[in-house]
Design a protein around this motif. Structure first.
Motif, PDB file in Angstrom:
ATOM      1  N   ARG A  36     -66.711   3.813  27.699  1.00  0.00           N
ATOM      2  CA  ARG A  36     -66.947   5.526  27.612  1.00  0.00           C
ATOM      3  C   ARG A  36     -67.725   6.265  26.644  1.00  0.00           C
ATOM      4  O   ARG A  36     -67.732   6.403  25.821  1.00  0.00           O
ATOM      5  N   ALA A  37     -68.549   6.888  26.933  1.00  0.00           N
ATOM      6  CA  ALA A  37     -69.324   7.985  26.399  1.00  0.00           C
ATOM      7  C   ALA A  37     -69.301   7.228  24.374  1.00  0.00           C
ATOM      8  O   ALA A  37     -68.953   7.213  23.766  1.00  0.00           O
ATOM      9  N   PRO A  38     -70.461   6.282  24.397  1.00  0.00           N
ATOM     10  CA  PRO A  38     -70.586   5.579  23.500  1.00  0.00           C
ATOM     11  C   PRO A  38     -71.730   6.702  22.811  1.00  0.00           C
ATOM     12  O   PRO A  38     -71.948   7.628  22.876  1.00  0.00           O
ATOM     13  N   SER A  39     -71.555   5.898  21.663  1.00  0.00           N
ATOM     14  CA  SER A  39     -72.803   7.346  20.794  1.00  0.00           C
ATOM     15  C   SER A  39     -73.702   7.070  20.338  1.00  0.00           C
ATOM     16  O   SER A  39     -74.355   8.049  20.248  1.00  0.00           O
ATOM     17  N   SER A  40     -74.234   5.664  20.942  1.00  0.00           N
ATOM     18  CA  SER A  40     -75.783   5.664  21.045  1.00  0.00           C
ATOM     19  C   SER A  40     -75.923   4.783  22.391  1.00  0.00           C
ATOM     20  O   SER A  40     -75.494   4.241  22.837  1.00  0.00           O
ATOM     21  N   ALA A  41     -76.709   5.513  23.344  1.00  0.00           N
ATOM     22  CA  ALA A  41     -76.869   4.653  24.959  1.00  0.00           C
ATOM     23  C   ALA A  41     -78.352   4.502  25.291  1.00  0.00           C
ATOM     24  O   ALA A  41     -79.324   4.728  24.721  1.00  0.00           O
ATOM     25  N   LEU A  42     -78.685   3.013  24.967  1.00  0.00           N
ATOM     26  CA  LEU A  42     -79.069   1.571  25.303  1.00  0.00           C
ATOM     27  C   LEU A  42     -79.865   1.370  26.686  1.00  0.00           C
ATOM     28  O   LEU A  42     -79.285   1.616  26.837  1.00  0.00           O
TER      29      LEU A  42
ATOM     30  N   GLY B 294     -66.072  -3.295  10.773  1.00  0.00           N
ATOM     31  CA  GLY B 294     -65.676  -3.011  10.256  1.00  0.00           C
ATOM     32  C   GLY B 294     -64.262  -1.480  10.418  1.00  0.00           C
ATOM     33  O   GLY B 294     -63.673  -2.100  10.113  1.00  0.00           O
ATOM     34  N   SER B 295     -64.880  -1.291  11.452  1.00  0.00           N
ATOM     35  CA  SER B 295     -64.086   0.029  12.078  1.00  0.00           C
ATOM     36  C   SER B 295     -63.848  -0.555  13.250  1.00  0.00           C
ATOM     37  O   SER B 295     -62.218   0.139  13.790  1.00  0.00           O
ATOM     38  N   GLY B 296     -63.786  -1.406  14.457  1.00  0.00           N
ATOM     39  CA  GLY B 296     -63.817  -1.533  15.207  1.00  0.00           C
ATOM     40  C   GLY B 296     -63.989  -0.289  16.250  1.00  0.00           C
ATOM     41  O   GLY B 296     -64.195  -0.347  17.796  1.00  0.00           O
ATOM     42  N   LYS B 297     -65.105   0.630  15.831  1.00  0.00           N
ATOM     43  CA  LYS B 297     -65.625   1.328  16.989  1.00  0.00           C
ATOM     44  C   LYS B 297     -67.560   0.810  17.587  1.00  0.00           C
ATOM     45  O   LYS B 297     -67.795   0.520  17.402  1.00  0.00           O
ATOM     46  N   VAL B 298     -67.366   1.073  18.768  1.00  0.00           N
ATOM     47  CA  VAL B 298     -68.654   0.697  19.581  1.00  0.00           C
ATOM     48  C   VAL B 298     -69.274   1.898  19.511  1.00  0.00           C
ATOM     49  O   VAL B 298     -69.226   2.986  19.250  1.00  0.00           O
ATOM     50  N   ALA B 299     -70.367   1.691  18.641  1.00  0.00           N
ATOM     51  CA  ALA B 299     -71.695   1.745  18.094  1.00  0.00           C
ATOM     52  C   ALA B 299     -72.787   1.879  19.238  1.00  0.00           C
ATOM     53  O   ALA B 299     -73.550   3.534  18.819  1.00  0.00           O
ATOM     54  N   ALA B 300     -72.823   1.739  19.794  1.00  0.00           N
ATOM     55  CA  ALA B 300     -73.467   1.948  20.994  1.00  0.00           C
ATOM     56  C   ALA B 300     -73.776   0.541  22.318  1.00  0.00           C
ATOM     57  O   ALA B 300     -72.526  -0.459  22.314  1.00  0.00           O
ATOM     58  N   THR B 301     -74.440   1.242  23.069  1.00  0.00           N
ATOM     59  CA  THR B 301     -74.087   1.239  24.674  1.00  0.00           C
ATOM     60  C   THR B 301     -75.009   0.186  25.643  1.00  0.00           C
ATOM     61  O   THR B 301     -75.884   1.490  25.107  1.00  0.00           O
ATOM     62  N   VAL B 302     -75.409  -1.040  25.510  1.00  0.00           N
ATOM     63  CA  VAL B 302     -77.170  -0.728  26.726  1.00  0.00           C
ATOM     64  C   VAL B 302     -76.712  -1.328  28.181  1.00  0.00           C
ATOM     65  O   VAL B 302     -75.910  -1.644  28.820  1.00  0.00           O
ATOM     66  N   ASP B 303     -77.428  -0.958  28.898  1.00  0.00           N
ATOM     67  CA  ASP B 303     -77.254  -0.537  30.172  1.00  0.00           C
ATOM     68  C   ASP B 303     -78.078  -1.899  31.188  1.00  0.00           C
ATOM     69  O   ASP B 303     -79.580  -1.315  30.639  1.00  0.00           O
ATOM     70  N   LEU B 304     -77.984  -2.578  31.301  1.00  0.00           N
ATOM     71  CA  LEU B 304     -78.892  -3.585  32.235  1.00  0.00           C
ATOM     72  C   LEU B 304     -78.828  -3.947  33.623  1.00  0.00           C
ATOM     73  O   LEU B 304     -79.217  -4.595  34.388  1.00  0.00           O
ATOM     74  N   GLN B 305     -78.048  -2.769  33.998  1.00  0.00           N
ATOM     75  CA  GLN B 305     -78.121  -3.029  35.641  1.00  0.00           C
ATOM     76  C   GLN B 305     -79.247  -3.003  36.084  1.00  0.00           C
ATOM     77  O   GLN B 305     -80.687  -2.376  35.513  1.00  0.00           O
ATOM     78  N   GLY B 306     -79.404  -4.209  37.087  1.00  0.00           N
ATOM     79  CA  GLY B 306     -80.851  -4.273  38.053  1.00  0.00           C
ATOM     80  C   GLY B 306     -81.953  -4.903  36.625  1.00  0.00           C
ATOM     81  O   GLY B 306     -83.028  -5.184  36.626  1.00  0.00           O
TER      82      GLY B 306
END
Length: 270
Positions: free
Chosen positions: A28-34, A213-225
């Motif tokens: 949820r709520a990634p820092s960058s939505a691609l 390094g931090s384990g943080k999710v920096a971005a999420t890509v939506d490939l639906q469709g």
């Protein structure tokens, strides 16, 4: 429990598993939505239950799963033609792979075995054991370590030669919640040369970028469709990320998919 491609004026040079977990994927709520920008399509073997996917020196390496059907293979990334295949023993379930120099490490799902192979012949050279499940793996060249996923929210660091555990990191979304079902992995250097881990989240249409390094999710890509509905009969989930070296492009596919896609991950409007 994964058309002809041209890159930088040249022809183009890696699970999981059906394993289950009670945890729910949390991205949820990634820092960058691609989103995905499709640049081309290449045929993919519909019999390949893709678990590992990696491109190196013009060769696409692919690991496939399912007991009695698992293999490791080389594929022409421009045509999708399988050029070499080595089958695993019938009791082994193939998982993620990564290239390390002249070798390839291949995971197995619940067998607790990592197989080191000659990169050119795919012949087995050695084995190492590990606890827990094997899902995805990639080679962090800058830190000279392997990064492995096991279906939980944990990425484990391992020695490139011995496969011994050297550390690890827990993966968290920007809301601080665990990100689970981390599957096929791809280590890609950022602008500073430090590895970023791109990962499929099993049973979703999402790929995430993780800072190891931090384990943080920096971005999420939506490939639906990404795969058209007309091509979805008999297919399984999205799985397989292969970075195209020297570019910001990737090859992506899924288990039993008829197509692999050459793509970029871009911000809206890019």
């Amino acid at each position: 429990m994964r058309a002809l491609v041209a890159v930088a004026s040249a022809v183009l040079l890696v699970g999981c598993s059906t394993g289950t977990t009670d945890a729910t994927p949390t991205t949820r709520a990634p820092s960058s939505a691609l989103h995905v920008d499709v640049l081309g399509k290449i045929p993919h073997d519909r019999q390949a239950f893709t678990e590992g996917f990696e491109l190196a020196d013009g060769v696409l390496y692919e690991s496939t799963g399912l007991e009695g059907r698992s293999s490791i293979r080389t594929v022409d990334p421009g045509t999708g033609r399988v050029t070499r295949t080595v089958d695993l023993a019938a009791d082994l379930f193939g998982e993620g792979i990564t290239v390390v120099g002249d070798s390839i490490w291949q995971l197995t799902w619940q067998n607790g075995v990592a197989i080191r192979r000659d990169r050119h012949t795919l012949v087995e050279e050695d084995r190492a054991s590990y606890e827990g499940e094997g899902w995805g793996i990639c080679h962090d060249q800058a830190a000279n370590r392997l990064i492995m996923s096991d279906g939980t929210d944990r990425l484990t660091f391992r020695d490139v030669d011995t496969f011994a555990v050297t550390g690890g990191v827990d993966v968290r979304g920007t809301d601080g919640e665990p990100v689970t079902r981390i599957n096929e992995l791809e280590c890609v250097p950022d602008e500073n040369g430090h590895a970023q881990v791109w990962a499929n989240i099993w049973q979703t249409d999402q790929i995430v970028r993780i800072d190891p390094g931090s384990g943080k999710v920096a971005a999420t890509v939506d490939l639906q469709g990404l795969l058209p509905e007309a091509d979805r009969a008999g297919v399984d989930v999205l799985n397989g990320i292969a970075h195209i070296p020297g570019t910001d492009e990737f090859l992506v596919t899924g288990k039993l998919w008829p197509t692999m896609f050459r793509v970029r991950f871009v911000t809206s409007g890019a």
